[in-house]
Design a protein around this motif. Structure first.
Motif, short mmCIF file in Angstrom:
data_model
loop_
_atom_site.label_atom_id
_atom_site.label_comp_id
_atom_site.label_asym_id
_atom_site.label_seq_id
_atom_site.Cartn_x
_atom_site.Cartn_y
_atom_site.Cartn_z
N ILE A 108 0.82 -1.17 0.04
CA ILE A 108 -0.07 0.06 -0.02
C ILE A 108 0.82 1.34 0.05
O ILE A 108 1.95 1.34 0.73
CB ILE A 108 -0.92 -0.10 1.29
N LYS A 109 0.46 2.32 -0.84
CA LYS A 109 1.23 3.47 -1.02
C LYS A 109 1.05 4.32 0.44
O LYS A 109 1.93 5.00 0.92
CB LYS A 109 0.66 4.36 -1.92
N ASN A 110 -0.16 4.22 1.38
CA ASN A 110 -0.69 5.17 2.15
C ASN A 110 -1.06 4.53 3.22
O ASN A 110 -2.10 3.93 3.40
CB ASN A 110 -1.49 6.44 1.85
N THR A 111 -0.39 4.48 4.52
CA THR A 111 -0.82 3.81 5.72
C THR A 111 -1.85 4.44 6.41
O THR A 111 -2.36 3.90 7.24
CB THR A 111 0.25 3.52 6.73
N ALA A 112 -2.14 5.79 6.02
CA ALA A 112 -3.06 6.45 6.79
C ALA A 112 -3.96 6.95 5.58
O ALA A 112 -4.04 8.31 5.39
CB ALA A 112 -2.34 7.77 7.56
N PRO A 113 -4.93 6.30 4.93
CA PRO A 113 -5.98 6.65 4.04
C PRO A 113 -7.10 7.66 4.28
O PRO A 113 -7.48 7.62 5.65
CB PRO A 113 -6.43 5.60 3.32
N SER A 114 -7.33 8.59 3.74
CA SER A 114 -8.34 9.62 4.06
C SER A 114 -9.67 9.05 3.80
O SER A 114 -10.05 8.23 3.30
CB SER A 114 -8.34 10.84 3.28
N ASP A 115 -10.62 9.51 4.55
CA ASP A 115 -12.06 9.25 4.60
C ASP A 115 -12.60 9.32 2.97
O ASP A 115 -12.67 10.45 2.52
CB ASP A 115 -12.89 10.07 5.52
N GLY A 116 -12.83 8.14 2.62
CA GLY A 116 -13.38 8.43 1.06
C GLY A 116 -12.32 8.22 -0.12
O GLY A 116 -12.50 8.38 -1.18
N GLY A 117 -11.11 7.94 0.35
CA GLY A 117 -10.03 7.88 -0.54
C GLY A 117 -9.84 6.57 -1.07
O GLY A 117 -10.27 5.57 -0.40
N THR A 118 -8.81 6.38 -2.19
CA THR A 118 -8.84 4.99 -2.64
C THR A 118 -7.64 4.44 -1.94
O THR A 118 -6.50 5.18 -2.19
CB THR A 118 -8.70 5.10 -3.93
N ILE A 119 -7.69 3.38 -1.46
CA ILE A 119 -6.21 2.67 -1.22
C ILE A 119 -5.60 2.08 -2.24
O ILE A 119 -6.28 1.02 -3.00
CB ILE A 119 -6.57 1.51 -0.08
N LEU A 196 -20.10 -8.19 -12.68
CA LEU A 196 -19.87 -7.23 -13.46
C LEU A 196 -19.83 -6.95 -14.88
O LEU A 196 -19.79 -8.02 -15.65
CB LEU A 196 -18.15 -6.83 -13.18
N GLY A 197 -20.24 -5.72 -15.42
CA GLY A 197 -20.29 -5.42 -16.79
C GLY A 197 -18.95 -5.14 -17.34
O GLY A 197 -18.10 -4.92 -16.50
N ILE A 198 -18.70 -5.26 -18.75
CA ILE A 198 -17.46 -4.92 -19.41
C ILE A 198 -17.01 -3.43 -19.23
O ILE A 198 -17.92 -2.66 -19.10
CB ILE A 198 -17.72 -5.27 -20.77
N LYS A 199 -15.76 -3.33 -18.65
CA LYS A 199 -15.13 -2.04 -18.56
C LYS A 199 -15.70 -1.44 -17.01
O LYS A 199 -15.43 -0.09 -17.02
CB LYS A 199 -15.40 -1.17 -19.54
N GLU A 200 -16.31 -1.98 -16.27
CA GLU A 200 -16.68 -1.60 -14.97
C GLU A 200 -15.55 -1.53 -13.95
O GLU A 200 -14.65 -2.54 -14.17
CB GLU A 200 -17.76 -2.62 -14.37
N HIS A 201 -15.45 -0.66 -13.22
CA HIS A 201 -14.39 -0.54 -12.30
C HIS A 201 -14.62 -0.97 -10.98
O HIS A 201 -15.87 -0.93 -10.46
CB HIS A 201 -14.29 1.08 -12.33
N VAL A 202 -13.57 -1.44 -10.15
CA VAL A 202 -13.51 -1.62 -8.79
C VAL A 202 -12.44 -1.38 -8.17
O VAL A 202 -11.24 -1.34 -8.75
CB VAL A 202 -13.33 -3.27 -8.81
N TRP A 203 -12.53 -0.68 -6.90
CA TRP A 203 -11.38 -0.33 -6.08
C TRP A 203 -11.75 -0.30 -4.60
O TRP A 203 -13.01 -0.66 -4.32
CB TRP A 203 -11.35 1.30 -6.61
N ILE A 204 -10.92 -0.10 -3.83
CA ILE A 204 -11.01 -0.01 -2.42
C ILE A 204 -11.08 1.16 -2.02
O ILE A 204 -10.15 1.98 -2.16
CB ILE A 204 -9.73 -0.82 -1.65
N LYS A 205 -12.17 1.29 -1.06
CA LYS A 205 -12.41 2.90 -0.76
C LYS A 205 -12.52 2.85 0.91
O LYS A 205 -13.13 2.06 1.43
CB LYS A 205 -13.87 3.51 -1.07
N SER A 206 -11.31 3.67 1.31
CA SER A 206 -11.24 3.84 2.69
C SER A 206 -12.58 4.75 3.44
O SER A 206 -12.94 5.70 2.57
CB SER A 206 -10.05 4.53 3.32
#
Length: 235
Positions: A108-119, A196-206
């Protein structure tokens, strides 16, 4: 002589009176009546023929209009069929060209992620299908299908963080990772599946967390995000 003339006249009058049908005027009158009746009959036939021709003409025009309409509908249906076939062809080709989709990223880049930020996990261990971007932290589904995702995070002692595995259409997992001890750090794992549909995005949100470095980063542990295509779905 006079007597002969009188007898002749009387004879003619008698003959004329006894045979009136032999009169020239009577014959002409009957002939005229027949001609008039014939003309009336002919006019009637002509009128009926005109009416019949008009009806046939109207029916032919109606048939022509129906044919034009049917022809246009057939053309539209043909075009629609071509579009459907092209879409099916594209989907089959996309399914056949992508044999497998899977990735694993860590560090992980950031060990203190912000509220609503992407990990963001900056190191890609492997990426079959080239779907995960280790600069943005976003996975993009190359094909429509059923996917499984796994999140593994380690927390510093006595800290917590709320997390979501989010998609273009909304979250597919919500939870909280917590370390309730004061001496040791802990690692926790969450797994989910999604269509998921084609080209649908997935990410981790803090989400909401304690202040400071909530996530624990060390050389002998991995904070990681992984995903794999379980089954492609034609849409």
């Amino acid at each position: 002589m006079l007597m002969k003339i009188v007898l002749s006249v009387a004879l003619c009058v008698f003959v004329s009176a006894s045979e009136p049908e032999c009169s020239r005027f009577h014959y002409e009158e009957k002939t005229l009546e027949k001609i008039i009746e014939t003309e009336i009959y002919v006019d009637k036939i002509k009128s009926e023929t005109d009416i019949m021709q008009q009806r046939m003409s109207d029916k032919l025009e109606g048939i022509q209009e129906d044919w034009e309409k049917t022809k246009n509908e057939l053309n539209d249906a043909n075009e629609d069929s071509k579009k459907v076939l092209e879409e099916i062809k594209d989907k089959v080709e996309s399914l056949s060209t992508v044999q497998a989709v899977a990735f694993l990223a860590y560090n992980i880049k950031n060990t203190a992620p912000s509220d609503g930020g992407t990990i963001v996990f900056s190191t890609t261990h492997f990426d079959v299908g080239s779907s995960y971007n280790n600069e943005t932290g976003i996975f993009v589904a190359p094909v429509a299908g059923i996917y499984m995702f796994t999140l593994h995070l380690c927390l510093t002692g006595n800290r917590f963080v709320y997390l979501e595995i989010d998609t273009t259409k909304g979250p597919i997992l919500k939870g909280r990772f917590i370390d309730d001890g004061s001496e040791y750090h802990s690692c926790q794992t969450a797994t989910t599946v999604a269509e998921l549909g084609i080209k649908e995005h997935v990410w981790i949100k803090s989400g909401l967390s304690t202040s400071g470095p909530d996530l624990w980063k060390h050389s002998y542990i991995w904070n990681s995000f992984s995903g794999a295509l379980i089954s492609a779905v034609a849409k």
